[in-house]
Every structure is written in C-alpha cells, then in structure tokens.
Design a protein around this motif. Structure first.
Motif, mmCIF file in Angstrom:
data_model
loop_
_atom_site.group_PDB
_atom_site.id
_atom_site.type_symbol
_atom_site.label_atom_id
_atom_site.label_comp_id
_atom_site.label_asym_id
_atom_site.label_seq_id
_atom_site.Cartn_x
_atom_site.Cartn_y
_atom_site.Cartn_z
ATOM 1 N N TYR A 1 0.826 -1.212 0.000
ATOM 2 C CA TYR A 1 0.000 0.000 0.000
ATOM 3 C C TYR A 1 0.859 1.261 0.000
ATOM 4 N N TYR A 2 2.024 1.204 0.625
ATOM 5 C CA TYR A 2 2.868 2.390 0.782
ATOM 6 C C TYR A 2 4.112 2.386 -0.112
ATOM 7 N N GLU A 3 4.299 1.361 -0.932
ATOM 8 C CA GLU A 3 5.573 1.229 -1.648
ATOM 9 C C GLU A 3 5.868 2.390 -2.595
ATOM 10 N N THR A 4 4.831 3.038 -3.129
ATOM 11 C CA THR A 4 5.061 4.146 -4.055
ATOM 12 C C THR A 4 5.498 5.422 -3.345
ATOM 13 N N LEU A 5 5.472 5.407 -2.012
ATOM 14 C CA LEU A 5 5.830 6.603 -1.240
ATOM 15 C C LEU A 5 7.255 6.549 -0.693
ATOM 16 N N GLN A 6 8.029 5.594 -1.164
ATOM 17 C CA GLN A 6 9.409 5.457 -0.692
ATOM 18 C C GLN A 6 10.166 6.775 -0.854
ATOM 19 N N GLY A 7 10.801 7.213 0.244
ATOM 20 C CA GLY A 7 11.595 8.439 0.209
ATOM 21 C C GLY A 7 10.815 9.700 0.513
ATOM 22 N N GLN B 1 -12.158 3.088 8.000
ATOM 23 C CA GLN B 1 -12.777 2.623 6.758
ATOM 24 C C GLN B 1 -11.726 2.397 5.674
ATOM 25 N N ILE B 2 -10.800 3.341 5.544
ATOM 26 C CA ILE B 2 -9.754 3.208 4.520
ATOM 27 C C ILE B 2 -8.826 2.041 4.858
ATOM 28 N N MET B 3 -8.456 1.924 6.131
ATOM 29 C CA MET B 3 -7.571 0.820 6.521
ATOM 30 C C MET B 3 -8.195 -0.533 6.217
ATOM 31 N N MET B 4 -9.464 -0.704 6.576
ATOM 32 C CA MET B 4 -10.088 -2.002 6.356
ATOM 33 C C MET B 4 -10.306 -2.272 4.865
ATOM 34 N N LYS B 5 -10.544 -1.230 4.093
ATOM 35 C CA LYS B 5 -10.714 -1.406 2.635
ATOM 36 C C LYS B 5 -9.426 -1.896 1.991
ATOM 37 N N HIS B 6 -8.288 -1.424 2.480
ATOM 38 C CA HIS B 6 -6.994 -1.762 1.872
ATOM 39 C C HIS B 6 -6.149 -2.653 2.778
ATOM 40 N N PHE B 7 -6.778 -3.354 3.696
ATOM 41 C CA PHE B 7 -6.045 -4.071 4.730
ATOM 42 C C PHE B 7 -5.076 -5.099 4.153
ATOM 43 N N ARG C 1 2.670 -8.595 6.118
ATOM 44 C CA ARG C 1 2.859 -10.047 6.172
ATOM 45 C C ARG C 1 2.014 -10.788 5.148
ATOM 46 N N GLY C 2 1.356 -10.050 4.257
ATOM 47 C CA GLY C 2 0.551 -10.681 3.219
ATOM 48 C C GLY C 2 -0.669 -11.406 3.749
ATOM 49 N N LEU C 3 -1.192 -10.971 4.903
ATOM 50 C CA LEU C 3 -2.345 -11.625 5.520
ATOM 51 C C LEU C 3 -3.651 -11.095 4.930
ATOM 52 N N LYS C 4 -4.667 -11.968 4.911
ATOM 53 C CA LYS C 4 -5.948 -11.636 4.291
ATOM 54 C C LYS C 4 -6.993 -11.314 5.356
ATOM 55 N N GLN C 5 -7.684 -10.221 5.126
ATOM 56 C CA GLN C 5 -8.654 -9.717 6.092
ATOM 57 C C GLN C 5 -9.725 -10.748 6.438
ATOM 58 N N THR D 1 3.950 -4.836 11.602
ATOM 59 C CA THR D 1 3.055 -5.823 10.998
ATOM 60 C C THR D 1 1.823 -5.143 10.409
ATOM 61 N N GLN D 2 1.248 -4.240 11.148
ATOM 62 C CA GLN D 2 0.096 -3.451 10.713
ATOM 63 C C GLN D 2 0.455 -1.981 10.895
ATOM 64 N N PRO D 3 1.049 -1.356 9.895
ATOM 65 C CA PRO D 3 1.504 0.030 10.045
ATOM 66 C C PRO D 3 0.352 0.972 10.374
ATOM 67 N N ILE D 4 0.600 1.849 11.341
ATOM 68 C CA ILE D 4 -0.358 2.892 11.712
ATOM 69 C C ILE D 4 0.317 4.222 11.371
ATOM 70 N N ILE D 5 0.019 4.748 10.197
ATOM 71 C CA ILE D 5 0.676 5.956 9.688
ATOM 72 C C ILE D 5 -0.381 6.992 9.335
ATOM 73 N N ARG D 6 -0.341 8.117 10.010
ATOM 74 C CA ARG D 6 -1.290 9.221 9.812
ATOM 75 C C ARG D 6 -2.733 8.699 9.852
#
Length: 450
Positions: free
Chosen positions: A43-49, A61-67, A73-77, A291-296
């Motif tokens: 989800y965040y790889e394009t924001l490197q740097g 809502q956004i977190m659960m949509k893109h969980f 860890r590649g885990l499925k919601q 494991t579950q990033p909490i960013i902004r």
C-alpha cells in the motif's frame, strides 16, 4: 525478553530535556520507520523516500478497505476476521493468532469493527511499555487484573516474573466474574469505566473479602468526572487513565497524575474541531508497529486540550532550568523532582466525534462536544447519577435517568444550551439506562449520526 526489557527501560527512564530534542529524536524514528514500511507494505511502496506529510491521512474505513495491501505479512482480512471472531465466540482467546501474529478485534463502537495485528516482538515491546509506564514501583510483586469484554494473547504477555496476571471476563454473569476478582485480590485493577463502576458497587458482595487495589487504571471508555469521583471514593486509591485502543498505546497518566501522549511511541498531529482550538481529533503515527503500520491514522475521538496549553496557545518551557526538573503541562515545576517530561499533556478524552450533539438555531448548526455535557451535569448534581443523553432528532434530546434525576439533568442542559444560544430544544425522558458489559458505555450519543 530482550525486546520487553529494552522497551521497559526506555518507557521508565528515557528522558528528553526539551521539546526540540524530543522532536529531533521523533524525526529520526519516523524516517527509519517509513523507509522500512515502504519496502514491505504494498500500500505504501510508491511513497518510498517521501516525508511524513506526503503520506495520506487514513481512517478505519480506509484501513479495512486496503487491509490486505497495507499489512506487511501478506495476511488476508477475511481469514483474520474468521480467526478473531471464532476466538471471541468460543472465549478461547489463546487461539486468536496465526503463526506468531496475534489477531484482535476492536469493539465496533464506531459502527465498523477493526483488526489489530502484532507479532511476537511487537507484543514484547507493548508489554515493556505498559509495565514501564503503569507499574507503581518495581520492588514489590504485582497482581494485575484486567476487567474487559475480551482477552488477547497480547495481554498475557505481561505475565512475567513477579507479575501475576488475571483476565476477568465481564461478559459472564456479574456474580461469576466479581467472585473471581475478589479471590484474585488485585493490586493493580485495570478496566473500562463501566467495569470499574460495577467493581466499586459489588466488590465483597459475592465473597467475604472486598478487593483493595493500590492503583486503578481506567481505559477503553470515557471516564467522566462524576464516575471517577464515585470509583475513587469507593476504593480510596489513585485512578490513572490509559489511552489504549486497537491503533496503539497512545497515552497514560504520569506519576504526578497528568495524562500525557506517549510521544516516545507515537507522533501526534491535530485535526482541530473548532475555531477556538480547544478540541481536536488526533492523527497518529506509531513508529513501533510494523506488521500493521499505523501511519497518519485519524481517530474519531475528541481530545480536549489541557487547560494550561489552551491558555498559553502553545507549548512553553521555563526560561531557566537548573538541572533536570519535571515540567507539568510544560509550564510548572514540581519541586524536588529529578524527572523530566516534555510529553504533551492531554486535557481529557472527551468522547467520539460522532457523539457530538448537532443542534440548530437561526438556521445555523451548533455542535456541542460530549465533555461539555458531562461537565454541565456534574456541576449541577451533588450525587453520582447513572444517565444517558441521546439526540434522537433535530433539536430533540432524550434524557435517560432515574425519575428523580431527570429534572436536575434537564435544568443543567437548559443552562448549557442557553449559554450556547440554543432556545428551542425539545426534551423527552426515558428510564435509567441498562448497560451491557459486552459493549462500551456511552453517556452522550447522537443517534442521528451513529
């Protein structure tokens, strides 16, 4: 254990001489954390740097949509929900895991249940922080009772050495769990505001020996001033608060009784809720969780600015410091203390944004934050009262309370509404609320938005 002891030591003893040093240290932690997350979270790889302010603000809502893409860890919601739900239904919380990952569920008060993930190292770090910030002292044995609706392998992580841990399941009949609590005789009692009120009312009624904790810690629900006074009067011991949720261990009461953000764990941004900047919802970045990033992540909670910060308009430190001292609310010195804290004070956790009352006057909407309601009622009543205030329609408020208390509560609200320029509010009345220990206690509810 190395991770736990390291986190414990830092939580207990790491100090910053001023806000500038704290913020410089946070910047380094955040940069290191963001670099790692961008390498491991699709989800965040394009924001490197990118700097933190370039990352999107998200919510539940956004977190659960893109969980599935957000966790590292590649885990499925869907699978995680099944594991956690089965553990709650069976009350076999030790099974709420997948590999070394603990899986937990939020209470769903906001209308949507969220997932909580923590690997083995993150559990040890969490336990170290909890013990470092909450234990009264290190020289005695502690019996910690956790009185909540759900257990987790996360909580049992603190069952170490001289610390005995006991989970008290408040979804059981009160005679069952209250007897278990009396038998355990905790020195440290941790629970929701609702559970602590029940402890104060019923301890000793189901066994011969009432509990006598040396410290009480309230979390998971809003602790109103009236409820705090009632619990404190019953147990005659200090009451501290923790701000702990599925998004992290965000705040705690320090040794001088002031609740502060845990800024050695999380970085806080503010989304202001009024022009006066007296209340805000926090936007949190936890630079410990991978494991579950909490960013902004913007919470739905309402935080009241501490009175001294509101008065000053900004953080303030004394101009002259002679050696390490403790800064209460960033402007007062505690004589004789050798401790420094420049973590920002929390005035109060005042409820949820969705629980603000929205009333109308002359075509304008006037929001009333929950803590204004708590304060108005506590100033009017001379005794503890069980109540719930609900907005059931436009300019229509329901007061649920004992019959003898309905009039004084209405008078308190009329006074508050008049002060706010509201004169056309209709009141209805209902019986005293019946609380369900499986759900959070909410004394102010907006049913038009919930």
């Amino acid at each position: 254990m190395i991770a736990l002891l390291n986190a414990f030591y830092k939580a207990r003893y790491q100090r910053f001489n001023n806000r500038a040093k704290l913020q410089h240290w946070q910047d380094k932690q955040i940069k290191k954390h963001l670099d790692w997350v961008c390498q491991h979270s699709p989800y965040y790889e394009t924001l490197q740097g990118q700097s933190l302010d370039q990352f999107p603000i998200i919510n539940k809502q956004i977190m659960m949509k893109h969980f599935d893409q957000l966790n590292t860890r590649g885990l499925k919601q869907q699978q995680l929900f099944e594991i956690a739900t089965e553990a709650e239904n069976s009350r076999q919380f030790k099974q709420s895991s997948i590999g070394d990952i603990t899986v937990g569920l939020s209470s769903g008060t906001s209308g949507q249940r969220g997932l909580f993930l923590a690997n083995s190292q993150e559990r040890q770090i969490w336990a170290g922080n909890i013990l470092g910030k909450l234990l009264p002292n290190l020289l005695t044995k502690h019996r910690i009772a956790l009185v909540l609706r759900a257990n987790s392998p996360l909580y049992s992580t603190i069952n170490k050495g001289p610390i005995q841990f006991c989970y008290i399941d408040i979804t059981q009949p009160i005679a069952v769990w209250m007897k278990q609590l009396d038998q355990f005789q905790p020195t440290l009692l941790i629970g929701s505001a609702q559970a602590l009120q029940l402890c104060a009312l019923f301890t000793g009624q189901y066994s011969a020996l009432p509990i006598k904790p040396t410290r009480i810690i309230s979390g998971a629900e809003v602790l109103t001033p009236a409820d705090k006074a009632m619990i404190q009067e019953s147990f005659k011991c200090p009451i501290h608060e923790v701000y702990q949720c599925t998004e992290g261990f965000l705040g705690s009461t320090d040794q001088f009784g002031q609740m502060r953000w845990n800024e050695d764990i999380v970085f806080i941004e503010k989304h202001w809720l009024n022009e006066q900047k007296t209340h805000y919802s926090p936007i949190i970045t936890d630079f410990r969780r991978r494991t579950q990033p909490i960013i902004r992540y913007q919470l739905d909670d309402v935080i009241k600015v501490s009175d001294s910060l509101n008065k000053l308009g900004s953080l303030k430190e004394p101009a002259c410091l002679k050696g390490p001292v403790y800064l209460k609310d960033h402007e007062q010195l505690i004589n004789g203390s050798k401790t420094v804290s420049v973590f920002e004070a929390i005035g109060a956790i005042a409820g949820r944004c969705g629980d603000c009352l929205i009333l109308n006057t002359q075509g304008k909407q006037v929001p009333l934050l929950p803590d204004l309601i708590y304060r108005a009622i506590s100033l009017k009543l001379t005794q503890h009262c069980d109540y719930r205030i609900s907005q059931v329609a436009d300019n229509k408020i329901e007061i649920a309370a004992e019959l003898s208390m309905q009039g004084p509560i209405q008078a308190a609200l009329v006074g508050l509404f008049t002060q706010q320029g509201l004169s056309s509010v209709e009141f209805t009345f209902a019986l005293k609320p019946t609380w369900n220990t499986a759900n959070k206690q909410r004394r102010v509810v907006n049913l038009c938005t919930s």
